[in-house]
Write a protein that holds these residues in place. Structure first.
Motif, PDB file in Angstrom:
ATOM      1  N   HIS A  41       0.830  -1.208   0.000  1.00 54.53           N
ATOM      2  CA  HIS A  41       0.000   0.000   0.000  1.00 54.53           C
ATOM      3  C   HIS A  41       0.867   1.262   0.000  1.00 54.53           C
ATOM      4  N   GLN A  42       1.964   1.224   0.737  1.00 58.90           N
ATOM      5  CA  GLN A  42       2.899   2.354   0.730  1.00 58.90           C
ATOM      6  C   GLN A  42       3.499   2.525  -0.665  1.00 58.90           C
ATOM      7  N   LEU A  43       3.855   1.422  -1.288  1.00 56.71           N
ATOM      8  CA  LEU A  43       4.433   1.444  -2.633  1.00 56.71           C
ATOM      9  C   LEU A  43       3.465   2.079  -3.629  1.00 56.71           C
ATOM     10  N   ARG A  44       2.205   1.683  -3.552  1.00 58.18           N
ATOM     11  CA  ARG A  44       1.202   2.237  -4.464  1.00 58.18           C
ATOM     12  C   ARG A  44       0.989   3.729  -4.220  1.00 58.18           C
ATOM     13  N   ALA A  45       1.020   4.127  -2.946  1.00 59.39           N
ATOM     14  CA  ALA A  45       0.848   5.544  -2.615  1.00 59.39           C
ATOM     15  C   ALA A  45       2.004   6.375  -3.152  1.00 59.39           C
ATOM     16  N   GLU A  46       3.231   5.851  -3.019  1.00 67.80           N
ATOM     17  CA  GLU A  46       4.394   6.570  -3.534  1.00 67.80           C
ATOM     18  C   GLU A  46       4.358   6.638  -5.056  1.00 67.80           C
ATOM     19  N   ARG A  62       1.861   6.789  -7.071  1.00 66.32           N
ATOM     20  CA  ARG A  62       0.925   7.780  -7.596  1.00 66.32           C
ATOM     21  C   ARG A  62       1.114   9.152  -6.950  1.00 66.32           C
ATOM     22  N   ASP A  63       2.202   9.279  -6.183  1.00 69.48           N
ATOM     23  CA  ASP A  63       2.545  10.549  -5.535  1.00 69.48           C
ATOM     24  C   ASP A  63       1.393  11.045  -4.660  1.00 69.48           C
ATOM     25  N   ALA A  64       0.848  10.135  -3.860  1.00 70.44           N
ATOM     26  CA  ALA A  64      -0.267  10.480  -2.974  1.00 70.44           C
ATOM     27  C   ALA A  64       0.207  11.411  -1.870  1.00 70.44           C
ATOM     28  N   ASN A  65      -0.717  12.139  -1.281  1.00 70.37           N
ATOM     29  CA  ASN A  65      -0.345  13.037  -0.190  1.00 70.37           C
ATOM     30  C   ASN A  65       0.005  12.225   1.059  1.00 70.37           C
ATOM     31  N   ALA A  66       0.571  12.907   2.032  1.00 72.96           N
ATOM     32  CA  ALA A  66       1.097  12.218   3.216  1.00 72.96           C
ATOM     33  C   ALA A  66       0.030  11.408   3.936  1.00 72.96           C
ATOM     34  N   GLU A  67      -1.179  11.929   4.032  1.00 76.73           N
ATOM     35  CA  GLU A  67      -2.239  11.270   4.781  1.00 76.73           C
ATOM     36  C   GLU A  67      -2.645   9.927   4.163  1.00 76.73           C
ATOM     37  N   GLU A  68      -2.310   9.696   2.900  1.00 80.01           N
ATOM     38  CA  GLU A  68      -2.648   8.450   2.234  1.00 80.01           C
ATOM     39  C   GLU A  68      -1.526   7.425   2.298  1.00 80.01           C
ATOM     40  N   ARG A  69      -0.424   7.774   2.923  1.00 85.19           N
ATOM     41  CA  ARG A  69       0.740   6.893   2.973  1.00 85.19           C
ATOM     42  C   ARG A  69       0.783   6.172   4.317  1.00 85.19           C
ATOM     43  N   PRO A  70       0.747   4.838   4.306  1.00 84.55           N
ATOM     44  CA  PRO A  70       0.705   4.075   5.568  1.00 84.55           C
ATOM     45  C   PRO A  70       1.838   4.394   6.536  1.00 84.55           C
ATOM     46  N   LEU A  71       3.042   4.600   6.034  1.00 88.26           N
ATOM     47  CA  LEU A  71       4.164   4.850   6.936  1.00 88.26           C
ATOM     48  C   LEU A  71       4.021   6.194   7.647  1.00 88.26           C
ATOM     49  N   TYR A  72       3.528   7.197   6.924  1.00 83.81           N
ATOM     50  CA  TYR A  72       3.292   8.482   7.576  1.00 83.81           C
ATOM     51  C   TYR A  72       2.162   8.369   8.587  1.00 83.81           C
TER      52      TYR A  72
END
Length: 215
Positions: free
Chosen positions: A171-176, A178-188
């Protein structure tokens, strides 16, 4: 004519959060500066005290910093298949993720929060940095190729915890990607979750936390 399969070995993928090439020049300058200071102090003291005392003072002042800088330049971490290779001043150490007996995600809270993967195989433990974030949400995350290879390696481990962390990294990989915002990134979100608890000690994310972050 029968086509021959590609038998070339896979290239190891670096897992360093900050590429060693980025800070190597600064470490070299630091080691040279430390040696210069040590020599300078030693020569200055030699004017007032005996040379053995001056030499010892110069070594005590300059050697620790210089040795630390040299040791830091040797640190490397890479993943070859399912095996982590970690090199430091004491040599190279390996750990097979497929044979892991423990897989955890830890968050170190603070002004610069760090999210790491802790893997245990028997007596061996290895810490893999995944991301670090400031209070404002900026920071640095593991690169996409490293995340993909790490997720694949964890998926080869039969532990339920390893599979859950693998899913979170996907999920983190997919967020990165598509250049998702921080709130969509599991690690953040993991760092923010721990920061909200006002904890000052490292926090091990629970199975429920990992499952929530993997959604």
């Amino acid at each position: 004519m029968t086509e021959q399969p590609n038998t070339q070995p896979a290239t190891p993928v670096g897992l360093d959060l900050i590429a060693p090439e980025m800070y190597a020049p600064a470490l070299r300058r630091l080691s040279l500066a430390a040696l210069g200071v040590g020599i300078g102090v030693g020569l200055l003291l030699a004017l007032f005290v005996s040379w053995p005392i001056a030499l010892c003072a110069g070594v005590v002042l300059g050697a620790p910093t210089a040795l630390y800088a040299v040791a830091a330049q040797r640190r490397r971490m890479s993943l070859d298949g399912t095996v982590i290779h970690a090199r430091n001043w004491s040599g190279e150490h390996t750990l097979d993720l497929a044979a892991a007996t423990g897989v955890e995600v830890l968050v170190y809270p603070g002004r610069l929060s760090r999210v790491v993967l802790r893997v245990t195989t028997g007596p061996e433990t290895r810490i893999v940095p995944l991301a670090m974030y400031t209070d404002g949400g900026s920071g640095r995350e593991m690169h996409i190729l490293g995340l993909r290879k790490l997720a694949d390696a964890l998926a080869a481990c039969p532990l339920a915890a390893a599979l859950a962390v693998s899913s979170m990294l996907v999920h983190q990989l997919r967020a990165e990607a598509r250049d998702a915002n921080a709130e969509e990134r599991p690690l953040y979100r993991a760092a923010r979750m721990v920061r909200a608890k006002d904890s000052v000690q490292p926090v091990v994310l629970s199975d429920q936390d990992i499952a929530e972050l993997a959604r």
